[in-house]
Design an enzyme around this catalytic site. Sequence first.
Site, mmCIF file in Angstrom:
data_model
loop_
_atom_site.group_PDB
_atom_site.id
_atom_site.type_symbol
_atom_site.label_atom_id
_atom_site.label_comp_id
_atom_site.label_asym_id
_atom_site.label_seq_id
_atom_site.Cartn_x
_atom_site.Cartn_y
_atom_site.Cartn_z
ATOM 1 N N THR A 78 0.745 -1.170 -0.012
ATOM 2 C CA THR A 78 -0.008 0.057 -0.033
ATOM 3 C C THR A 78 0.939 1.153 -0.022
ATOM 4 O O THR A 78 2.019 1.410 0.587
ATOM 5 C CB THR A 78 -0.837 -0.076 1.224
ATOM 6 O OG1 THR A 78 -1.697 1.149 1.318
ATOM 7 C CG2 THR A 78 -0.434 -0.066 2.402
ATOM 8 N N ARG A 79 0.280 2.246 -0.446
ATOM 9 C CA ARG A 79 0.958 3.733 -0.237
ATOM 10 C C ARG A 79 -0.184 4.724 0.080
ATOM 11 O O ARG A 79 0.112 5.839 0.027
ATOM 12 C CB ARG A 79 1.450 4.027 -1.692
ATOM 13 C CG ARG A 79 0.516 3.726 -3.003
ATOM 14 C CD ARG A 79 0.793 4.509 -4.546
ATOM 15 N NE ARG A 79 0.090 5.735 -4.586
ATOM 16 C CZ ARG A 79 -1.090 5.812 -5.175
ATOM 17 N NH1 ARG A 79 -1.575 4.913 -5.647
ATOM 18 N NH2 ARG A 79 -1.496 7.051 -5.057
ATOM 19 N N HIS A 129 -7.695 2.227 5.784
ATOM 20 C CA HIS A 129 -8.994 2.506 6.274
ATOM 21 C C HIS A 129 -9.870 1.275 6.282
ATOM 22 O O HIS A 129 -9.194 0.165 6.125
ATOM 23 C CB HIS A 129 -9.784 3.426 5.288
ATOM 24 C CG HIS A 129 -9.210 4.900 4.866
ATOM 25 N ND1 HIS A 129 -8.839 5.674 6.212
ATOM 26 C CD2 HIS A 129 -8.596 5.374 3.860
ATOM 27 C CE1 HIS A 129 -8.216 6.811 5.821
ATOM 28 N NE2 HIS A 129 -7.957 6.625 4.291
ATOM 29 N N HIS A 140 -9.569 -1.541 3.498
ATOM 30 C CA HIS A 140 -8.421 -1.832 3.438
ATOM 31 C C HIS A 140 -8.354 -3.308 4.735
ATOM 32 O O HIS A 140 -7.801 -4.283 4.238
ATOM 33 C CB HIS A 140 -7.208 -1.387 3.704
ATOM 34 C CG HIS A 140 -7.426 -0.113 2.845
ATOM 35 N ND1 HIS A 140 -7.361 1.146 3.036
ATOM 36 C CD2 HIS A 140 -7.209 -0.071 1.398
ATOM 37 C CE1 HIS A 140 -7.710 1.914 2.035
ATOM 38 N NE2 HIS A 140 -7.319 1.402 0.938
ATOM 39 N N ARG A 163 -8.117 -3.787 -7.243
ATOM 40 C CA ARG A 163 -8.507 -2.968 -8.358
ATOM 41 C C ARG A 163 -7.456 -1.872 -8.765
ATOM 42 O O ARG A 163 -6.961 -1.314 -7.652
ATOM 43 C CB ARG A 163 -9.799 -2.138 -7.904
ATOM 44 C CG ARG A 163 -10.375 -1.789 -9.163
ATOM 45 C CD ARG A 163 -11.936 -1.258 -8.657
ATOM 46 N NE ARG A 163 -12.728 -0.464 -9.699
ATOM 47 C CZ ARG A 163 -12.350 0.846 -9.836
ATOM 48 N NH1 ARG A 163 -11.422 1.595 -8.946
ATOM 49 N NH2 ARG A 163 -12.990 1.766 -10.840
#
Length: 569
Positions: free
Chosen positions: A193-194, A198, A201, A287
Site C-alpha cells: 500500500t501507498r 481505512h 483495507h 482494483r
Amino acid sequence: MTQDLAPIPELYVSYDSAQKLKAEAGDLISHDLTPRQICDLELLMNGGFNPLKGFLSEADYNGVVENMRTADGTLWPMPITLDVTEKFADTVEVGQDIALRDQEGVILATMTVTDKWVPNKSREAEKVFGADDVAHPAVNYLHNHAGAVYLGGPVTGIQQPVHYDFRARRDTPNELRAYFRKMGWRKVVAFQTRNPLHRAHQELTFRAAREAQANLLIHPVVGLTKPGDIDHFTRVRCYEAVLDQYPASTTAMSLLNLAMRMAGPREAVWHGLIRKNHGCTHFIVGRDHAGPGKNSAGEDFYGPYDAQDLFREHQAEMGIEMVDFKHMVYVQDRAQYEPADEIADKDDVTILNISGTELRRRLSEGLEIPEWFSFPTVVEELRRTRPPRASQGFTVFFTGFSGSGKSTIANALMVKLMEMGGRPVTLLDGDIVRKNLSSELGFSKEHRDLNIRRIGYVASEITKNGGIAICAPIAPYAATRRAVREDIEQFGAFIEVHVATSIEECERRDRKGLYKLAREGKIKEFTGISDPYDVPENPELSLETESVAVDNCAHQVILKLESMGLIKG
Ligand code: PPS
C-alpha cells in the site's frame, strides 16, 4: 506454492572487506545517486530485486523493455537503470569501477561499468508504461528528470543507505525471512500500500488472509510513491494507529523502501517478485493496482483489472500466488464491507463509498469523515497533517512590470491579512529580496530565474510550515513561474496575481525614474522596454490598476482567498 525461507543472496561484501573497499573507492570517479536510485540500490543490495546483480546491462534492459525478460530469459518487468548525465558519462570508460554515493556523499557501493548507452526513452515509455505520455509520473520522470545516458554493471555493496526514521520498522528480505522462520509462518500474504489504511483495507486484508489461510504482512511503500500522496511519516503513524485492530500473533508490518513507478500491470508483477524475495507466498492485487491516474486525454492508462490479468499469467513462474480482490464497498443495511461484484441484492441495499478525491475534499474543508469509512485515530492523524484549508499555508504571487503597483498592493494585502491574524505573514518584495537574498544577481535571464527560484524556495518553506507568503517580483518568465507553482503546490495553494498595468502606464508613472534611464539606454535589459515579459495566461486573478484604488485591488485578492476557502469570511 511452496515456501522457501532460506536466506537469499545479497550483494554486500563482509564488514572487513567493506572497510577496505570503502577506503579504495575514495579514489574512484563517483556518481551522486538520486533519491530514486538510492531506493533501487538498497533493494538490489539487500536481495529485494533478486536475481538482479546490479543495474541492468544494455542487453538485459532491451529484453526487459521488450518482453519483461532479462537476456537469459528471467522474468523481470521493470528496467532498473542507472541514468546519468552526458557530462558524467563522458568521464566513464566501459570496464571502469565507479563509486555510488548517497546525497551526503557516503559511498554505498561500487559498480563495474560493463555497459554505457543512450536509451530510446520513447520506446521505454511505450513498452513499459503503455504510452509515451508525460501525464504518467514515470514517463515524466524518464523525459524530464532522468539523465540521457544509462550505465549498467554489477554492484558490490558496501553499506545500506542510512535511514533515521522508523528504523525498527524496516526489514531486509532476509530479516523478514528469518522472522517468518522463527514464528513458524508457513504461508504469508503480503499487502502492498501507498495510502493510509481505512476500514475497507482492513476488511480486504482480513479476507485475503482467511482465503489463503495465511498470516498477513502489511508491507507499505515508504520510498517514492505517486506525487501528491500523503507523506510516509504521516502514513506510518496511521499504520501504527490501526495495527492494534489486527491480531498481533497473525499480522506483521514492515516498511519497504521501494521507488514505485505506478506502472499498473508490470508494477504488480514486479511487486509480486519483490514480495516473493521477502519470503511471502501470496500477494494481494486489488482494483487498479499501482495505477498512475488519467492520461493527457483524461482516460485511465490501464484497465482496472489489467494488473490482475498479467499477474495471473505469470504467477506459476513467479512462485507467488495472487489473491485478487475486487473493489470493496460498504453495505449500510448489513453494516459491513463487501466486494462490489458479490453483492447480489445491490438494487435493494444502500451502498456507500468515499473516493480518495472526496476524502481529500473533506479533509481540506474540515468536514465529517464517518466511522464506517475509517478509524478515528487515523482520521485524527490525517487531520493533524492536512488541516482544513483555512489553517493551511499558501502563497500569493504577484507578477507584473516594474512600477505596476505590485509592491503597494502586496503591502496593503499583508496588512489586511495581519489584521485578521491566525497565520504569520511574510512579504518577499522584489526590491527587498534583491537586497537580502539575491544581492549578487543582475537581470540576465539566468539571474532572474535564479532570483525567482530562490523566492519560490523560501515561499514553499513558509507555505509548508503553515504561513502566508506574499511575493512581489517582476517574474517575467512563464516557465519559471510554473516551476515555482509546482514547488509550492506540494504544500499549499499558489495564487498567481497578474498586476496588469500596461507598460505605457508604468512608463508614464515612472515612480523610480528607471524607465527614463532604460529609454536612454543607461539601464540595459529593462523589462518591457528592452527585455521580455510573458503575460500570465491563466492567473488566479488579474488586477486592473489604472482606474481602481490600491485598497480595492487588495480587497479583490482577499475576496479571491475567501472564495478558495483559504481565509474565513
Ligand atoms: S525579476 O526579473 O523578477 O528578477 O526582477 P525583480 O527582482 O522583481 O526586480 C526588482 C526591481 O529591480 C529594478 N530593476 C529592474 N527591473 C527590470 N529590469 C531591469 N533591468 C532592472 N534593473 C533594476 C526595478 O525597480 C524592480 O522593481 P519593481 O519593484 O518591480 O519596480
